[in-house]
Write an enzyme that holds these catalytic residues in place. Structure first.
Site, PDB file in Angstrom:
ATOM      1  N   GLY A  87       0.816  -1.210   0.000  1.00 20.65           N
ATOM      2  CA  GLY A  87       0.000   0.000   0.000  1.00 20.65           C
ATOM      3  C   GLY A  87       0.846   1.255   0.000  1.00 20.65           C
ATOM      4  N   GLY A 121      -0.023   6.172   1.537  1.00 19.30           N
ATOM      5  CA  GLY A 121       1.133   5.663   0.805  1.00 19.30           C
ATOM      6  C   GLY A 121       2.468   6.187   1.308  1.00 19.30           C
ATOM      7  CG  ASP A 268       0.738  -9.085   6.281  1.00 23.24           C
ATOM      8  OD1 ASP A 268       0.193  -9.639   7.250  1.00 23.24           O
ATOM      9  OD2 ASP A 268       1.039  -7.886   6.281  1.00 23.24           O
ATOM     10  CG  ASN A 269       4.206  -8.311   8.574  1.00 21.49           C
ATOM     11  OD1 ASN A 269       4.243  -7.802   7.453  1.00 21.49           O
ATOM     12  ND2 ASN A 269       3.578  -7.757   9.582  1.00 21.49           N
ATOM     13  CG  ASP A 278       6.165  -5.169   8.529  1.00 18.67           C
ATOM     14  OD1 ASP A 278       6.284  -4.281   9.387  1.00 18.67           O
ATOM     15  OD2 ASP A 278       5.296  -5.147   7.651  1.00 18.67           O
TER      16      ASP A 278
HETATM   17  P1  AMP Z   1       2.059  -3.686   8.061  1.00 15.61           P
HETATM   18  O1  AMP Z   1       1.215  -3.654   9.297  1.00 15.61           O
HETATM   19  O2  AMP Z   1       3.166  -2.691   8.064  1.00 15.61           O
HETATM   20  O3  AMP Z   1       2.498  -5.057   7.709  1.00 15.61           O
HETATM   21  O4  AMP Z   1       1.130  -3.160   6.894  1.00 15.61           O
HETATM   22  C1  AMP Z   1      -0.084  -3.774   6.575  1.00 15.61           C
HETATM   23  C2  AMP Z   1      -0.627  -3.237   5.294  1.00 15.61           C
HETATM   24  O5  AMP Z   1      -0.971  -1.861   5.396  1.00 15.61           O
HETATM   25  C3  AMP Z   1       0.333  -3.344   4.112  1.00 15.61           C
HETATM   26  O6  AMP Z   1      -0.416  -3.759   3.010  1.00 15.61           O
HETATM   27  C4  AMP Z   1       0.829  -1.929   3.947  1.00 15.61           C
HETATM   28  O7  AMP Z   1       1.225  -1.685   2.624  1.00 15.61           O
HETATM   29  C5  AMP Z   1      -0.382  -1.112   4.344  1.00 15.61           C
HETATM   30  N1  AMP Z   1      -0.028   0.229   4.814  1.00 15.61           N
HETATM   31  C6  AMP Z   1       0.615   0.570   5.952  1.00 15.61           C
HETATM   32  N2  AMP Z   1       0.771   1.906   6.028  1.00 15.61           N
HETATM   33  C7  AMP Z   1       0.227   2.448   4.908  1.00 15.61           C
HETATM   34  C8  AMP Z   1       0.063   3.777   4.399  1.00 15.61           C
HETATM   35  N3  AMP Z   1       0.507   4.844   5.053  1.00 15.61           N
HETATM   36  N4  AMP Z   1      -0.553   3.922   3.208  1.00 15.61           N
HETATM   37  C9  AMP Z   1      -1.018   2.869   2.530  1.00 15.61           C
HETATM   38  N5  AMP Z   1      -0.901   1.603   2.954  1.00 15.61           N
HETATM   39  C10 AMP Z   1      -0.290   1.378   4.130  1.00 15.61           C
HETATM   40 MG    MG Z   2       3.808  -5.842   6.452  1.00 13.15          MG
END
Ligand code: AMP
Ligand code: MG
Length: 508
Positions: A87, A121, A268-269, A278
């Site tokens: 994302g 993003g 996903d991590n 991550d």
């Molecule tokens: P994470 O918890 O870091 O593993 O992220 C989980 C999901 O949220 C992943 O698909 C990331 O790409 C998305 N994500 C986290 N922060 C953002 C953001 N600021 N903008 C868009 N997507 C995000």
């Molecule tokens: Mg992640």
């Protein structure tokens, strides 16, 4: 800059990724550059530091051969299934290093993608510096991990609870294939639509027949990329599952060797390559407590220090489910085989953990009572609140071989002295010199870890006053954290009560 891109992921079926460029940032300025890593990758360090390098690492300029994509994936987050995807990250391409290694070069915080959902993003400077610091510390500690090539400040603000300076992290990884990528493939095979594309099912989009084609394409790709020695075998999908189980069992035991709590072990991590990925709310334990949780979002302690192996197995079971159609044409046989493989995880993890604990105690051979010896020390540490890192490091000094008093936390505790006598007797029953035992211990027990209060201090200096000094000094100490010259490093000091960090935040 000597990029040598050769992109293979884009040859997977279309629904696995979206072609999308990073969104340019206002004024990219290099904050940290990992010169050692850049050198190992055959990159031109001076050019990376130059104007074009900063533009490229900030997402404003595409290097030759770069074909930016956002990768699609799904995952169980705290036990709940979601369709995700990058994302806020762009895979610029796969770079071939001079030693033949193929690595993903990914920007994180580089702008929205079709998978951004409600996110902007973007990323804030603090969390990107945090990932840089911790991932490089993990590498120094000898733990497989994604690496950090650079952090670039964007000159833009991101809005979380407050306005914060924005940044982009350049991440280097063996790949970004996750358990969640397989869950995504299996969902496509089950007829799920492609995220970001209205109305069309994945099979229409890819023009493929039914069955397990997406999962098979991904599994074949993963085998070729990470397990080429297994890629042609008649039982290759089961071999893949078993190889991933083995790497994850080893990885989690290795985390526990240094007191690491990942904090967001969502599917996903978890990578198929066996690299740690991550670095959100992860943290290192100071005083030993198996229930340690730092992450503010982990309210149930699902990902607590001592739960990590159990969660690892749960995640691997999710991977196994996606592979069922490839394991055997008979569903019941496939399920039985998968369950058997997953059922072997606890024994594989225990083997790695016990080997780790033997190394931490300096033991080079095996005896029936070793497990109890290690457990007794951990129980004592938990009861007395002893520092995990320092207790083991103090034991790794020559003086500790004879005198329990050289373990600081123990000072005159008769229970510790009794344990110490047991340990010395055990050391006396193994072949080899005392120096061999010490060497094993010094290699397994780091002097320095990135303690939370020092990480927070370094991030605050960088974010609040633009002073990268504390971060650089901490990084320097973490290049070779088992080095004897660090035995009296200031970074060994546990936090004072007012310095203790109880909670960490994702900061996404
Ligand atoms: P994470 O918890 O870091 O593993 O992220 C989980 C999901 O949220 C992943 O698909 C990331 O790409 C998305 N994500 C986290 N922060 C953002 C953001 N600021 N903008 C868009 N997507 C995000
Ligand atoms: Mg992640």
């Amino acid at each position: 800059m000597r990029w040598n891109f050769d992109n293979s992921y884009t040859r997977l079926p279309g629904p696995f990724f979206a072609r999308v460029l990073p969104t340019p940032v206002h004024s990219p300025v290099l904050v940290l550059l990992n010169r050692a890593l850049a050198g190992d990758l055959g990159l031109d360090v001076d050019a990376l530091q130059g104007p074009d390098g900063q533009q490229m690492l900030g997402g404003n300029l595409q290097g030759p051969g770069s074909e930016p994509i956002a990768q699609a994936y799904a995952g169980h987050q705290f036990g709940h299934f979601t369709v995700l995807g990058d994302g806020r990250a762009h895979l610029l391409g796969e770079h071939l290093a001079p030693d033949g290694r193929r690595v993903d070069i990914q920007l994180k915080g580089s702008g929205p993608t079709p998978y951004s959902r409600r996110g902007d993003g973007r990323a804030a400077l603090g969390p990107m510096l945090r990932e840089y610091l911790i991932s490089e510390a993990m590498h120094g500690l000898g733990i497989p991990t994604t690496r950090s090539l650079a952090v670039v400040a964007t000159g833009e603000r991101v809005f979380r609870e407050e306005a914060l300076p924005g940044a982009v992290l350049a991440r280097v990884a063996d790949s970004h294939i996750r358990v969640g990528t397989f869950q995504y493939a299996a969902a496509l095979d089950a007829g799920m639509g492609v995220p970001g594309q209205q109305g069309s099912s994945a099979r229409d989009a890819a023009g493929e027949a039914g069955g397990a084609d997406f999962t098979r394409a991904l599994a074949d790709y993963t085998l070729r990329r990470h397990y080429p020695e297994l890629a042609e075998g008649p039982t290759r999908y089961m071999d893949l599952l078993e190889a991933v189980i083995e790497r994850q069992a080893a990885l989690i035991a290795n985390w526990m060797r240094v007191g690491f709590v990942h904090g967001v072990m969502n599917t996903d991590n978890m990578t198929l390559s066996g690299e740690t990925i991550d670095y959100g709310p992860c943290a290192f334990m100071d005083d030993y407590d198996p229930a340690t949780v730092f992450s503010s979002i982990d309210r149930q302690g699902r990902y607590a220090f001592a739960n990590q192996a159990r969660i690892g197995q749960w995640n691997l079971a999710r991977l196994a489910e996606t592979l069922l159609p490839l394991l055997h044409p008979e569903p019941e046989t496939a399920l039985a085989q998968a369950e058997e493989a997953i059922g072997r995880f606890p024994a594989r993890f225990s083997a790695h953990w016990h080997a780790t604990m033997r190394a931490k105690l300096g033991l080079g051979n095996e005896e029936a009572g070793d497990e109890a010896l290690g457990d007794a020390l951990l129980e004592w540490m938990q009861r007395t609140g002893a520092d995990y890192t320092n207790t083991f490091r103090d034991l790794s000094a020559p003086a500790a071989m004879t005198s329990p008093a050289s373990v600081n936390a123990a000072s005159g505790d008769p229970e510790f002295e009794a344990w110490h006598t047991r340990w010395r007797e055990r050391l006396g029953r193994q072949p080899g010199a005392a120096e061999d035992a010490l060497q094993r211990m010094r290699a397994a027990n780091p002097a320095v870890i990135p303690r939370n209060h020092r990480v927070e201090e370094a991030l605050a200096a960088a974010v609040e006053t633009g002073d990268l000094g504390p971060a650089r000094r901490l990084l320097d100490a973490l290049i070779d954290p088992c080095d004897e010259r660090l035995d009296d490093s200031e970074y060994r000091q546990p936090p004072a009560p007012e310095q203790r960090v109880y909670q960490t935040f994702c900061g996404t």
